[in-house]
Design an enzyme around this catalytic site. Sequence first.
Site, PDB file in Angstrom:
ATOM      1  N   TYR A  94       0.835  -1.196   0.000  1.00 53.42           N
ATOM      2  CA  TYR A  94       0.000   0.000   0.000  1.00 53.42           C
ATOM      3  C   TYR A  94       0.875   1.253   0.000  1.00 53.42           C
ATOM      4  CZ  TYR A  94      -3.898  -3.067   1.342  1.00 53.42           C
ATOM      5  OH  TYR A  94      -4.855  -4.051   1.390  1.00 53.42           O
TER       6      TYR A  94
ATOM      7  N   ASN B   6     -12.209  -0.690  -5.811  1.00 52.21           N
ATOM      8  CA  ASN B   6     -11.876  -0.957  -7.210  1.00 52.21           C
ATOM      9  C   ASN B   6     -13.064  -1.618  -7.908  1.00 52.21           C
ATOM     10  OD1 ASN B   6     -10.822  -1.832  -9.655  1.00 52.21           O
ATOM     11  ND2 ASN B   6      -9.305  -3.191  -8.754  1.00 52.21           N
TER      12      ASN B   6
ATOM     13  N   CYS C  39      -5.892  -5.224  -8.067  1.00 53.14           N
ATOM     14  CA  CYS C  39      -5.759  -4.906  -6.646  1.00 53.14           C
ATOM     15  C   CYS C  39      -5.298  -6.113  -5.838  1.00 53.14           C
ATOM     16  CB  CYS C  39      -7.066  -4.344  -6.092  1.00 53.14           C
ATOM     17  SG  CYS C  39      -8.511  -5.361  -6.399  1.00 53.14           S
ATOM     18  N   HIS C  40      -5.422  -7.309  -6.380  1.00 54.39           N
ATOM     19  CA  HIS C  40      -4.950  -8.503  -5.673  1.00 54.39           C
ATOM     20  C   HIS C  40      -3.425  -8.523  -5.559  1.00 54.39           C
ATOM     21  CE1 HIS C  40      -5.051  -9.570  -9.972  1.00 54.39           C
ATOM     22  NE2 HIS C  40      -4.018 -10.359  -9.709  1.00 54.39           N
TER      23      HIS C  40
ATOM     24  N   GLU D 113      -0.605 -16.339 -11.030  1.00 59.65           N
ATOM     25  CA  GLU D 113       0.529 -15.537 -11.504  1.00 59.65           C
ATOM     26  C   GLU D 113       1.869 -16.053 -10.974  1.00 59.65           C
ATOM     27  OE1 GLU D 113      -0.220 -11.404 -10.715  1.00 59.65           O
ATOM     28  OE2 GLU D 113      -2.267 -11.541 -11.484  1.00 59.65           O
TER      29      GLU D 113
END
Length: 162
Positions: A87, A110, A118-119, A147
Amino acid sequence: MPQISINSPIGALTIFEFDDQIVALDWGFVDEMEPSPVLEEAKKQLNAYFSGQLGHFDLPLAPDGTDFQKAVWDAMCNIPAGKTATYKELAAAAGSPKAFQSVGTACGLNPIPIIIPCHRVLASGDKPGGYSGQGGLETKRALLKIEGVDLLIGSDQGSFDL
């Protein structure tokens, strides 16, 4: 409003379009779909993402939010797949280095999760933080695992300098 739904490894998702731009992505399935070329492309790219073949989306986006929220969401889109940012790092990238709590709020608001990733945003100390999407942290972990990031690894998560 044109919309299309897809089945994904994290559940059914519906993508919404307005004026040839993606404006929202939400969990659930709609019975009456109104596909369009933009929505068909979004569906194609999301399916490629979930199969591990796509890490960056190339879609016209128009999320509704404040100027600060839009700056945060733009900065999120610069975090590469397989990498994370905190953040605090995202606040600096959005031009407000001390506004990391507001970044957390922007993440939670979001309107186009996954596409605006945002993950990929973690709390300090590489802790997962929250995730406002359906399934909460389990969904965040599942998206990061697609990912190649395992949140159980701790500090070896592939952090990214924005």
